[in-house]
Design a protein around this motif. Sequence first.
Motif, PDB file in Angstrom:
ATOM      1  N   UNK A   1      47.769  30.838  37.480  1.00  0.00           N
ATOM      2  CA  UNK A   1      49.061  31.006  38.152  1.00  0.00           C
ATOM      3  C   UNK A   1      48.897  30.498  39.582  1.00  0.00           C
ATOM      4  N   UNK A   2      49.490  29.349  39.925  1.00  0.00           N
ATOM      5  CA  UNK A   2      49.296  28.765  41.255  1.00  0.00           C
ATOM      6  C   UNK A   2      50.078  29.516  42.330  1.00  0.00           C
ATOM      7  N   UNK A   3      49.678  29.283  43.565  1.00  0.00           N
ATOM      8  CA  UNK A   3      50.383  29.885  44.701  1.00  0.00           C
ATOM      9  C   UNK A   3      49.399  30.506  45.667  1.00  0.00           C
ATOM     10  N   UNK A   4      49.533  30.196  46.966  1.00  0.00           N
ATOM     11  CA  UNK A   4      48.582  30.730  47.958  1.00  0.00           C
ATOM     12  C   UNK A   4      48.653  32.244  48.065  1.00  0.00           C
ATOM     13  N   UNK A   5      49.803  32.829  47.740  1.00  0.00           N
ATOM     14  CA  UNK A   5      49.944  34.288  47.812  1.00  0.00           C
ATOM     15  C   UNK A   5      49.371  34.980  46.584  1.00  0.00           C
ATOM     16  N   UNK A   6      48.989  34.190  45.569  1.00  0.00           N
ATOM     17  CA  UNK A   6      48.369  34.737  44.365  1.00  0.00           C
ATOM     18  C   UNK A   6      46.867  34.777  44.575  1.00  0.00           C
ATOM     19  N   UNK A   7      46.235  35.915  44.306  1.00  0.00           N
ATOM     20  CA  UNK A   7      44.794  36.039  44.484  1.00  0.00           C
ATOM     21  C   UNK A   7      44.055  35.249  43.419  1.00  0.00           C
ATOM     22  N   UNK A   8      42.773  34.967  43.737  1.00  0.00           N
ATOM     23  CA  UNK A   8      41.974  34.175  42.798  1.00  0.00           C
ATOM     24  C   UNK A   8      41.891  34.864  41.428  1.00  0.00           C
ATOM     25  N   UNK A   9      41.562  36.120  41.419  1.00  0.00           N
ATOM     26  CA  UNK A   9      41.698  36.948  40.210  1.00  0.00           C
ATOM     27  C   UNK A   9      42.675  38.051  40.598  1.00  0.00           C
ATOM     28  N   UNK A  10      43.918  37.842  40.243  1.00  0.00           N
ATOM     29  CA  UNK A  10      45.003  38.670  40.766  1.00  0.00           C
ATOM     30  C   UNK A  10      45.168  39.977  39.985  1.00  0.00           C
ATOM     31  N   UNK A  11      45.136  39.876  38.641  1.00  0.00           N
ATOM     32  CA  UNK A  11      45.401  41.071  37.827  1.00  0.00           C
ATOM     33  C   UNK A  11      44.784  40.895  36.443  1.00  0.00           C
ATOM     34  N   UNK A  12      44.610  42.035  35.777  1.00  0.00           N
ATOM     35  CA  UNK A  12      44.136  42.049  34.389  1.00  0.00           C
ATOM     36  C   UNK A  12      45.181  42.727  33.519  1.00  0.00           C
ATOM     37  N   UNK A  13      45.436  42.144  32.357  1.00  0.00           N
ATOM     38  CA  UNK A  13      46.204  42.816  31.317  1.00  0.00           C
ATOM     39  C   UNK A  13      45.201  43.281  30.270  1.00  0.00           C
ATOM     40  N   UNK A  14      45.187  44.587  30.006  1.00  0.00           N
ATOM     41  CA  UNK A  14      44.157  45.176  29.142  1.00  0.00           C
ATOM     42  C   UNK A  14      44.819  46.012  28.057  1.00  0.00           C
ATOM     43  N   UNK A  15      44.335  45.837  26.812  1.00  0.00           N
ATOM     44  CA  UNK A  15      44.799  46.695  25.714  1.00  0.00           C
ATOM     45  C   UNK A  15      43.901  47.926  25.660  1.00  0.00           C
ATOM     46  N   UNK A  16      44.484  49.102  25.910  1.00  0.00           N
ATOM     47  CA  UNK A  16      43.726  50.342  25.858  1.00  0.00           C
ATOM     48  C   UNK A  16      44.687  51.485  25.523  1.00  0.00           C
ATOM     49  N   UNK A  17      44.133  52.453  24.779  1.00  0.00           N
ATOM     50  CA  UNK A  17      44.938  53.612  24.363  1.00  0.00           C
ATOM     51  C   UNK A  17      46.221  53.193  23.649  1.00  0.00           C
ATOM     52  N   UNK A  18      46.094  52.136  22.838  1.00  0.00           N
ATOM     53  CA  UNK A  18      47.181  51.651  21.990  1.00  0.00           C
ATOM     54  C   UNK A  18      48.391  51.139  22.761  1.00  0.00           C
ATOM     55  N   UNK A  19      48.145  50.615  23.983  1.00  0.00           N
ATOM     56  CA  UNK A  19      49.221  49.961  24.715  1.00  0.00           C
ATOM     57  C   UNK A  19      48.616  49.026  25.755  1.00  0.00           C
TER      58      UNK A  19
END
Length: 335
Positions: free
Chosen positions: A32-50
């Motif tokens: 996801x490009x953009x200077x305001x976006x961090x190099x590793x900005x966020x994680x989407x994780x499957x846990x507890x069935x969601x």
Amino acid sequence: MGVIKQQNGDVHVLLNSEHLLGRNAYAVNTFIPGTEVSRIHARLVWQNQRWYLHDHSMNGTLVNKQHINNAALPLRKGDLLKLGVGESTEWVLLNDDPPSSYFKAIQKPEEIRALFPRPGIPFLDHPDLSIYFSSQNCWQLERAGTVIDLDDGARLHFEEMDWNFYGNGVQLRTPPSKKTTLSTSFFVFNISEDEERIHLTLQNEKWELDLGERVHHYMLLALARGMEADLQANISEENRGWIEVADLTYDMSREFRKDVDEYQLNVQLHRFRRQLKEGEPYGYLFTNCIERRKGRIRFAYPYFKIIKESQTLFEVLPETVAPPLWDHLGTTSAK
């Protein structure tokens, strides 16, 4: 399987069980490009069935206009994620289903084949090539009598295309009711005096699946007898029951009075698995009862009975309280 979509675009992304978002194209799953976006900005994780979003950024993430920073938030279908400024940073959780393994076509990356870990229901089922989720809790490929575990990045050719396999960290969680079915059922081989006819049933205290008389039941009986011999000889579980494919095809050739090669053996195995897969109510759970190694094969299901003209020749039956799934002969009685 989980999918995110660019809010104002046509880009769809299949979610891995742990999916990184950010502007470091070499470290994330979705760039996801953009200077305001961090190099590793966020994680989407499957846990507890969601699905959960874990923010790791300097500036935070908006989830439905709610600002979170270095925190986690559960997601649901339709949630809007905004990682920075501009439309390219806006994504919607289009599908919140659990992650799955999948094949992606190399020549056509938009072609995806999702794999769902259901024991006994192969993704591909052909005499020359079979792909299925095994009792070892992983995807396996069987080709030309050889069985291998499918690793991430494995390249295969089917449907006239080349594909890459992505395991996606998916493991099977068998419902308790199905575990009980698997560990309290048993096969019954009922053979005639001259052994020309072999009638096979799969039984449970609550139901019975009649598999009738089929040519491939001779192969199954030969494998069951190989297991019987090794049980009586107290061979270790890992080594018991294995028969050389060459020996089995030689024996079948003598029985049928015609040459039987490994391809014809694979055809018979394919027909047996299909018969189980179509058998109601629970036949599909047992289609992995035959195991393969390079050049070797065995009847792997732990409970079976051999009857000849109403006389029981051998039996290994589950106790009232059955051992764990595929715990070979942990608590059984043999005659």
